[in-house]
Design a protein around this motif. Structure first.
Motif, PDB file in Angstrom:
ATOM      1  N   LEU A 174       0.824  -1.203   0.000  1.00  0.00           N
ATOM      2  CA  LEU A 174       0.000   0.000   0.000  1.00  0.00           C
ATOM      3  C   LEU A 174       0.858   1.254   0.000  1.00  0.00           C
ATOM      4  CD1 LEU A 174      -2.823  -0.997   2.498  1.00  0.00           C
ATOM      5  CD2 LEU A 174      -2.930  -0.948   0.001  1.00  0.00           C
ATOM      6  N   SER A 175       0.423   2.254  -0.722  1.00  0.00           N
ATOM      7  CA  SER A 175       1.110   3.544  -0.775  1.00  0.00           C
ATOM      8  C   SER A 175       0.889   4.298   0.533  1.00  0.00           C
ATOM      9  CB  SER A 175       0.564   4.362  -1.945  1.00  0.00           C
ATOM     10  OG  SER A 175       1.009   5.698  -1.864  1.00  0.00           O
ATOM     11  N   GLN A 176       1.907   5.025   0.958  1.00  0.00           N
ATOM     12  CA  GLN A 176       1.822   5.846   2.163  1.00  0.00           C
ATOM     13  C   GLN A 176       1.645   7.324   1.802  1.00  0.00           C
ATOM     14  OE1 GLN A 176       1.974   4.378   5.349  1.00  0.00           O
ATOM     15  NE2 GLN A 176       1.890   2.470   4.188  1.00  0.00           N
ATOM     16  N   ARG A 177       1.219   7.601   0.568  1.00  0.00           N
ATOM     17  CA  ARG A 177       1.120   8.992   0.109  1.00  0.00           C
ATOM     18  C   ARG A 177      -0.046   9.751   0.728  1.00  0.00           C
ATOM     19  NH1 ARG A 177       0.877   9.582  -6.019  1.00  0.00           N
ATOM     20  NH2 ARG A 177      -0.526   7.807  -5.841  1.00  0.00           N
ATOM     21  N   HIS A 178      -1.018   9.033   1.273  1.00  0.00           N
ATOM     22  CA  HIS A 178      -2.196   9.675   1.847  1.00  0.00           C
ATOM     23  C   HIS A 178      -2.310   9.295   3.322  1.00  0.00           C
ATOM     24  CE1 HIS A 178      -3.328  10.796  -2.213  1.00  0.00           C
ATOM     25  NE2 HIS A 178      -3.179   9.535  -2.573  1.00  0.00           N
ATOM     26  N   PRO A 179      -1.581  10.016   4.190  1.00  0.00           N
ATOM     27  CA  PRO A 179      -1.533   9.649   5.612  1.00  0.00           C
ATOM     28  C   PRO A 179      -2.903   9.555   6.273  1.00  0.00           C
ATOM     29  CG  PRO A 179       0.088  11.349   5.114  1.00  0.00           C
ATOM     30  CD  PRO A 179      -0.756  11.186   3.894  1.00  0.00           C
ATOM     31  N   ALA A 180      -3.846  10.418   5.893  1.00  0.00           N
ATOM     32  CA  ALA A 180      -5.169  10.387   6.523  1.00  0.00           C
ATOM     33  C   ALA A 180      -5.887   9.081   6.220  1.00  0.00           C
ATOM     34  CB  ALA A 180      -6.005  11.578   6.057  1.00  0.00           C
ATOM     35  N   GLU A 181      -5.745   8.564   4.998  1.00  0.00           N
ATOM     36  CA  GLU A 181      -6.399   7.305   4.636  1.00  0.00           C
ATOM     37  C   GLU A 181      -5.720   6.127   5.325  1.00  0.00           C
ATOM     38  OE1 GLU A 181      -9.287   6.988   2.786  1.00  0.00           O
ATOM     39  OE2 GLU A 181      -9.288   9.158   2.993  1.00  0.00           O
ATOM     40  N   ILE A 182      -4.395   6.164   5.428  1.00  0.00           N
ATOM     41  CA  ILE A 182      -3.679   5.093   6.129  1.00  0.00           C
ATOM     42  C   ILE A 182      -4.050   5.107   7.611  1.00  0.00           C
ATOM     43  CG2 ILE A 182      -1.394   4.252   6.813  1.00  0.00           C
ATOM     44  CD1 ILE A 182      -2.169   3.645   3.904  1.00  0.00           C
ATOM     45  N   GLU A 183      -4.248   6.300   8.188  1.00  0.00           N
ATOM     46  CA  GLU A 183      -4.687   6.407   9.584  1.00  0.00           C
ATOM     47  C   GLU A 183      -6.071   5.774   9.746  1.00  0.00           C
ATOM     48  OE1 GLU A 183      -4.807   7.684  13.678  1.00  0.00           O
ATOM     49  OE2 GLU A 183      -3.171   7.384  12.270  1.00  0.00           O
ATOM     50  N   ARG A 184      -6.971   6.025   8.801  1.00  0.00           N
ATOM     51  CA  ARG A 184      -8.296   5.421   8.863  1.00  0.00           C
ATOM     52  C   ARG A 184      -8.204   3.903   8.731  1.00  0.00           C
ATOM     53  NH1 ARG A 184     -11.776   6.984   4.656  1.00  0.00           N
ATOM     54  NH2 ARG A 184     -13.437   6.136   5.935  1.00  0.00           N
ATOM     55  N   LEU A 185      -7.291   3.422   7.885  1.00  0.00           N
ATOM     56  CA  LEU A 185      -7.096   1.986   7.735  1.00  0.00           C
ATOM     57  C   LEU A 185      -6.558   1.384   9.030  1.00  0.00           C
ATOM     58  CD1 LEU A 185      -7.086  -0.571   6.005  1.00  0.00           C
ATOM     59  CD2 LEU A 185      -4.790   0.067   5.224  1.00  0.00           C
ATOM     60  N   ARG A 186      -5.598   2.081   9.682  1.00  0.00           N
ATOM     61  CA  ARG A 186      -5.071   1.587  10.962  1.00  0.00           C
ATOM     62  C   ARG A 186      -6.173   1.517  12.009  1.00  0.00           C
ATOM     63  NH1 ARG A 186       0.036   4.702  10.352  1.00  0.00           N
ATOM     64  NH2 ARG A 186      -0.880   6.264  11.701  1.00  0.00           N
ATOM     65  N   GLU A 187      -7.074   2.502  12.025  1.00  0.00           N
ATOM     66  CA  GLU A 187      -8.184   2.492  12.976  1.00  0.00           C
ATOM     67  C   GLU A 187      -9.113   1.311  12.716  1.00  0.00           C
ATOM     68  OE1 GLU A 187      -9.986   6.330  12.628  1.00  0.00           O
ATOM     69  OE2 GLU A 187      -8.337   7.347  13.657  1.00  0.00           O
ATOM     70  N   TYR A 188      -9.377   1.029  11.436  1.00  0.00           N
ATOM     71  CA  TYR A 188     -10.225  -0.118  11.093  1.00  0.00           C
ATOM     72  C   TYR A 188      -9.565  -1.421  11.535  1.00  0.00           C
ATOM     73  CZ  TYR A 188     -12.416  -3.780   8.334  1.00  0.00           C
ATOM     74  OH  TYR A 188     -13.027  -4.947   7.950  1.00  0.00           O
ATOM     75  N   ILE A 189      -8.267  -1.561  11.247  1.00  0.00           N
ATOM     76  CA  ILE A 189      -7.553  -2.780  11.626  1.00  0.00           C
ATOM     77  C   ILE A 189      -7.502  -2.919  13.146  1.00  0.00           C
ATOM     78  CG2 ILE A 189      -5.261  -3.866  11.600  1.00  0.00           C
ATOM     79  CD1 ILE A 189      -5.015  -2.890   8.690  1.00  0.00           C
ATOM     80  N   LEU A 190      -7.353  -1.793  13.863  1.00  0.00           N
ATOM     81  CA  LEU A 190      -7.377  -1.829  15.326  1.00  0.00           C
ATOM     82  C   LEU A 190      -8.718  -2.361  15.824  1.00  0.00           C
ATOM     83  CD1 LEU A 190      -6.134  -1.164  18.102  1.00  0.00           C
ATOM     84  CD2 LEU A 190      -7.027   1.169  17.831  1.00  0.00           C
ATOM     85  N   GLN A 191      -9.822  -1.923  15.241  1.00  0.00           N
ATOM     86  CA  GLN A 191     -11.152  -2.423  15.631  1.00  0.00           C
ATOM     87  C   GLN A 191     -11.242  -3.928  15.416  1.00  0.00           C
ATOM     88  OE1 GLN A 191     -13.978  -0.287  13.252  1.00  0.00           O
ATOM     89  NE2 GLN A 191     -13.494   1.705  14.172  1.00  0.00           N
ATOM     90  N   GLN A 192     -10.719  -4.407  14.290  1.00  0.00           N
ATOM     91  CA  GLN A 192     -10.780  -5.844  14.001  1.00  0.00           C
ATOM     92  C   GLN A 192      -9.845  -6.638  14.905  1.00  0.00           C
ATOM     93  OE1 GLN A 192     -13.269  -6.740  11.953  1.00  0.00           O
ATOM     94  NE2 GLN A 192     -13.592  -4.520  11.953  1.00  0.00           N
ATOM     95  N   HIS A 193      -8.685  -6.047  15.240  1.00  0.00           N
ATOM     96  CA  HIS A 193      -7.757  -6.707  16.166  1.00  0.00           C
ATOM     97  C   HIS A 193      -8.411  -6.827  17.540  1.00  0.00           C
ATOM     98  CE1 HIS A 193      -4.198  -7.131  18.804  1.00  0.00           C
ATOM     99  NE2 HIS A 193      -3.679  -7.782  17.769  1.00  0.00           N
ATOM    100  N   ARG A 194      -9.163  -5.805  17.943  1.00  0.00           N
ATOM    101  CA  ARG A 194      -9.874  -5.811  19.229  1.00  0.00           C
ATOM    102  C   ARG A 194     -10.872  -6.959  19.276  1.00  0.00           C
ATOM    103  NH1 ARG A 194     -11.610  -0.730  19.147  1.00  0.00           N
ATOM    104  NH2 ARG A 194      -9.781   0.039  20.237  1.00  0.00           N
ATOM    105  N   ARG A 195     -11.545  -7.212  18.148  1.00  0.00           N
ATOM    106  CA  ARG A 195     -12.513  -8.308  18.099  1.00  0.00           C
ATOM    107  C   ARG A 195     -11.823  -9.669  18.100  1.00  0.00           C
ATOM    108  NH1 ARG A 195     -16.236  -5.462  13.471  1.00  0.00           N
ATOM    109  NH2 ARG A 195     -17.251  -3.974  14.845  1.00  0.00           N
ATOM    110  N   ALA A 196     -10.697  -9.754  17.389  1.00  0.00           N
ATOM    111  CA  ALA A 196      -9.985 -11.034  17.285  1.00  0.00           C
ATOM    112  C   ALA A 196      -9.202 -11.368  18.546  1.00  0.00           C
ATOM    113  CB  ALA A 196      -9.049 -11.015  16.082  1.00  0.00           C
ATOM    114  N   HIS A 197      -8.724 -10.340  19.267  1.00  0.00           N
ATOM    115  CA  HIS A 197      -7.900 -10.545  20.462  1.00  0.00           C
ATOM    116  C   HIS A 197      -8.404  -9.677  21.600  1.00  0.00           C
ATOM    117  CE1 HIS A 197      -4.975 -12.876  18.146  1.00  0.00           C
ATOM    118  NE2 HIS A 197      -5.106 -11.964  17.197  1.00  0.00           N
TER     119      HIS A 197
END
Length: 203
Positions: A174-197
């Motif tokens: 994934l490109s890191q050119r759009h920090p705001a979108e990568i931040e939103r992706l990290r937040e989504y992955i954090l939510q899923q990590h919370r559910r998995a662990h």
């Protein structure tokens, strides 16, 4: 109420309701973080965060989390330390970004919101494993939208092909050119990590 009062009774009632609202409960210790430190260390930390990428590292069993720190200015021009959504890693033969495996693949969407032939199987904040449901070679690059359905809005993703895998799968960085979108992706992955662990995130 006196005739020359600055506030009406309705305005006073509104302010009192706001003060007693749970979101304004300053007694909630989990809602704030106080930095106790020598003034020289605070100044050093402030300078580093202002000019460098500074992170807070945490480790729990075989998971590592790296929280980005940044300085933000509020409406009163006071500077505060803000902690962003973490980058999550997992230990193993080598440390790598934690991968979310989707129970059901999700099609990436184009700018019109229409499904494409690229379906997300796994994702991390650095890359995605896509199922390519079109004949021929997978595209060298893509710029599409990931819409998991429960996000506020689709997340823009740009990827570059890294390798082809078996069974019509392709890995993209994934490109890191759009920090705001990568931040939103990290937040989504954090939510899923919370559910998995949930044990990692238990209060």
């Amino acid at each position: 109420m006196q005739a020359d009062a600055l506030l009406t009774q309705d305005e006073l009632d509104f302010i009192q309701n706001m003060q007693h609202s749970p979101q304004f409960d300053v007694a909630d210790a989990t809602a704030s973080l106080l930095l106790n430190s020598d003034s020289k260390l605070k100044n050093l930390l402030t300078r580093l965060i202002a000019h460098e990428q500074v992170t807070l590292q945490a480790q729990f069993e075989n998971h590592q989390m790296s929280f980005p720190l940044q300085l933000v200015e509020d409406e009163f021009h006071a500077t505060h330390l803000q902690v962003g959504a973490p980058s999550i890693y997992e230990d193993g033969p080598m440390v790598r970004p934690w991968r979310l495996t989707l129970d059901t693949p999700i099609a990436l969407e184009d700018d019109m919101g229409l499904s494409t032939d690229l379906w997300v199987r796994e994702m991390s904040f650095k890359g995605v494993l896509l199922e390519v449901r079109q004949p021929g070679e997978p595209p060298a690059r893509f710029s599409l939208w990931f819409n998991p359905g429960n996000a506020e809005a689709p997340i823009a993703l740009e990827g570059t092909l890294q390798r082809r895998a078996a069974d019509g799968l392709a890995a993209y960085r994934l490109s890191q050119r759009h920090p705001a979108e990568i931040e939103r992706l990290r937040e989504y992955i954090l939510q899923q990590h919370r559910r998995a662990h949930p044990e990692v995130h238990a209060a």
